[in-house]
Scaffold this active site. Sequence first.
Site, PDB file in Angstrom:
ATOM      1  N   SER A  13       0.846  -1.203   0.000  1.00 23.97           N
ATOM      2  CA  SER A  13       0.000   0.000   0.000  1.00 23.97           C
ATOM      3  C   SER A  13       0.877   1.248   0.000  1.00 23.97           C
ATOM      4  CB  SER A  13      -0.868   0.008   1.259  1.00 23.97           C
ATOM      5  OG  SER A  13      -1.521   1.252   1.401  1.00 23.97           O
ATOM      6  N   TYR A  47      -2.098  -1.196  10.447  1.00 20.16           N
ATOM      7  CA  TYR A  47      -2.213  -1.551   9.023  1.00 20.16           C
ATOM      8  C   TYR A  47      -0.949  -1.127   8.264  1.00 20.16           C
ATOM      9  CZ  TYR A  47      -4.029  -1.341   4.206  1.00 20.16           C
ATOM     10  OH  TYR A  47      -4.218  -1.503   2.847  1.00 20.16           O
TER      11      TYR A  47
HETATM   12  P1  NAD Z   1     -11.668  -5.722  -0.309  1.00 20.89           P
HETATM   13  O1  NAD Z   1     -12.412  -5.573   0.957  1.00 20.89           O
HETATM   14  O2  NAD Z   1     -12.444  -5.871  -1.550  1.00 20.89           O
HETATM   15  O3  NAD Z   1     -10.669  -6.939  -0.241  1.00 20.89           O
HETATM   16  C1  NAD Z   1     -10.066  -7.397   0.933  1.00 20.89           C
HETATM   17  C2  NAD Z   1     -10.367  -8.867   1.034  1.00 20.89           C
HETATM   18  O4  NAD Z   1      -9.586  -9.421   2.080  1.00 20.89           O
HETATM   19  C3  NAD Z   1     -11.806  -9.191   1.381  1.00 20.89           C
HETATM   20  O5  NAD Z   1     -12.618  -9.330   0.242  1.00 20.89           O
HETATM   21  C4  NAD Z   1     -11.683 -10.499   2.143  1.00 20.89           C
HETATM   22  O6  NAD Z   1     -12.018 -11.588   1.301  1.00 20.89           O
HETATM   23  C5  NAD Z   1     -10.206 -10.604   2.456  1.00 20.89           C
HETATM   24  N1  NAD Z   1     -10.023 -10.856   3.894  1.00 20.89           N
HETATM   25  C6  NAD Z   1     -10.006  -9.956   4.899  1.00 20.89           C
HETATM   26  N2  NAD Z   1      -9.862 -10.613   6.075  1.00 20.89           N
HETATM   27  C7  NAD Z   1      -9.771 -11.935   5.778  1.00 20.89           C
HETATM   28  C8  NAD Z   1      -9.614 -13.118   6.557  1.00 20.89           C
HETATM   29  N3  NAD Z   1      -9.503 -13.083   7.903  1.00 20.89           N
HETATM   30  N4  NAD Z   1      -9.602 -14.311   5.903  1.00 20.89           N
HETATM   31  C9  NAD Z   1      -9.712 -14.374   4.551  1.00 20.89           C
HETATM   32  N5  NAD Z   1      -9.862 -13.294   3.779  1.00 20.89           N
HETATM   33  C10 NAD Z   1      -9.881 -12.090   4.387  1.00 20.89           C
HETATM   34  O7  NAD Z   1     -10.717  -4.452  -0.385  1.00 20.89           O
HETATM   35  P2  NAD Z   1      -9.468  -4.094  -1.341  1.00 20.89           P
HETATM   36  O8  NAD Z   1      -9.243  -2.668  -1.092  1.00 20.89           O
HETATM   37  O9  NAD Z   1      -9.658  -4.584  -2.694  1.00 20.89           O
HETATM   38  O10 NAD Z   1      -8.273  -4.857  -0.656  1.00 20.89           O
HETATM   39  C11 NAD Z   1      -7.377  -5.684  -1.366  1.00 20.89           C
HETATM   40  C12 NAD Z   1      -5.943  -5.408  -0.916  1.00 20.89           C
HETATM   41  O11 NAD Z   1      -5.571  -4.105  -1.355  1.00 20.89           O
HETATM   42  C13 NAD Z   1      -5.723  -5.439   0.588  1.00 20.89           C
HETATM   43  O12 NAD Z   1      -4.518  -6.104   0.865  1.00 20.89           O
HETATM   44  C14 NAD Z   1      -5.590  -3.969   0.942  1.00 20.89           C
HETATM   45  O13 NAD Z   1      -4.816  -3.783   2.079  1.00 20.89           O
HETATM   46  C15 NAD Z   1      -4.907  -3.456  -0.308  1.00 20.89           C
HETATM   47  N6  NAD Z   1      -5.012  -1.996  -0.496  1.00 20.89           N
HETATM   48  C16 NAD Z   1      -6.212  -1.409  -0.698  1.00 20.89           C
HETATM   49  C17 NAD Z   1      -6.272  -0.038  -0.867  1.00 20.89           C
HETATM   50  C18 NAD Z   1      -7.567   0.684  -1.081  1.00 20.89           C
HETATM   51  O14 NAD Z   1      -7.580   1.913  -1.090  1.00 20.89           O
HETATM   52  N7  NAD Z   1      -8.676   0.004  -1.272  1.00 20.89           N
HETATM   53  C19 NAD Z   1      -5.092   0.730  -0.827  1.00 20.89           C
HETATM   54  C20 NAD Z   1      -3.885   0.080  -0.619  1.00 20.89           C
HETATM   55  C21 NAD Z   1      -3.849  -1.282  -0.452  1.00 20.89           C
END
Ligand code: NAD
Length: 299
Positions: free
Chosen positions: A191, A204
């Site tokens: 991230s 985080y």
């Molecule tokens: P999202 O909520 O769609 O995806 C996160 C997923 O993590 C969930 O769908 C869930 O299936 C999974 N998850 C969470 N806890 C879990 C557990 N205990 N067991 C199994 N699965 C679990 O959101 P996203 O933003 O697409 O996140 C995807 C990745 O991107 C993450 O690693 C997040 O940290 C990273 N990220 C997101 C952003 C943002 O702005 N959305 C920015 C930087 C990094």
Amino acid sequence: MDKKFENRIQNPLTQYRQDGYSKQLQEYPGIQYEMEPIPDCGEKSYKGNGRLQGRKALITGGDSGIGRAVAIAYAREGADIAINYMDSERKDVDSLVELLEKESKKVVLIPGDLTDEKFCRKMVKEAHEKLGGLDTLALVAGKQVSKTDIEEITTEQLTDTFNVNIFSLFWTVQEALSLLPAGATIITTSSIQAYQPSPDLLDYAATKSAIIAFTRGLAKQIASKGIRANSVAPGPIWTPLQISGGQQQEKLPKFGQQTPLKRAGQPAELASVYVFLASQESSYVTAEVYGVTGGHHLG
Ligand code: NAD
Ligand code: MG
């Protein structure tokens, strides 16, 4: 403009929604189907070109957000995919499976909790068995809980965040390494928070920094096996993470608008980087971090 190129070039400022988002709160981990608006994971836009033909990929967090965009892209590029998600996310998974099965794509479902070491190991074995091999790990799942005061971070939150975001990567990769052939690729999800941590995301952001150190060290350790490891570092992307406790509600109306591109990203805008890093096109790329941040560059 020449008509031929009209569809190919677009202004990134206006390519996706520029408005902010209304306040909305769901229980963790959130269902994207119930978000307003529903994030764009490339359901209608992503076109494959056979870039992952014959590949076999495990995608964690594949139900929604960035992981869902990766799942759609990998499947349309010709890969067979296994998706991990949490039981409560069935609604998002069902719509994804319906979409991909209509296109005759192979999708294996492996629901389960990544905080559980035994499950992580079982997930890898099951993906390998049901896909008839395994050569790509796209580790996208993540947990983000916003707390403005360090004293409010409970040990349970701390443990869960570290378990999902970093410990599960160790367990998953440990179990997978002996199954992965030369040419296999591992992609983790870091991230912008690893580089510019927000004051309300201490635990985080710490895990996202750890993911970068893990991925770079791992890449060097496994280079001699012909296996590559890279990370993607997204900026503000409109996904369920943001509306299920990952973000202060009052920030949603202007979410993403502080970036040079003045808007939040959509999951669809991340997919091609995960495709590139999985594919043979990135054969000389390892121990690298790719930012997709709307202009808040890394470092
Ligand atoms: P999202 O909520 O769609 O995806 C996160 C997923 O993590 C969930 O769908 C869930 O299936 C999974 N998850 C969470 N806890 C879990 C557990 N205990 N067991 C199994 N699965 C679990 O959101 P996203 O933003 O697409 O996140 C995807 C990745 O991107 C993450 O690693 C997040 O940290 C990273 N990220 C997101 C952003 C943002 O702005 N959305 C920015 C930087 C990094
Ligand atoms: Mg989800």
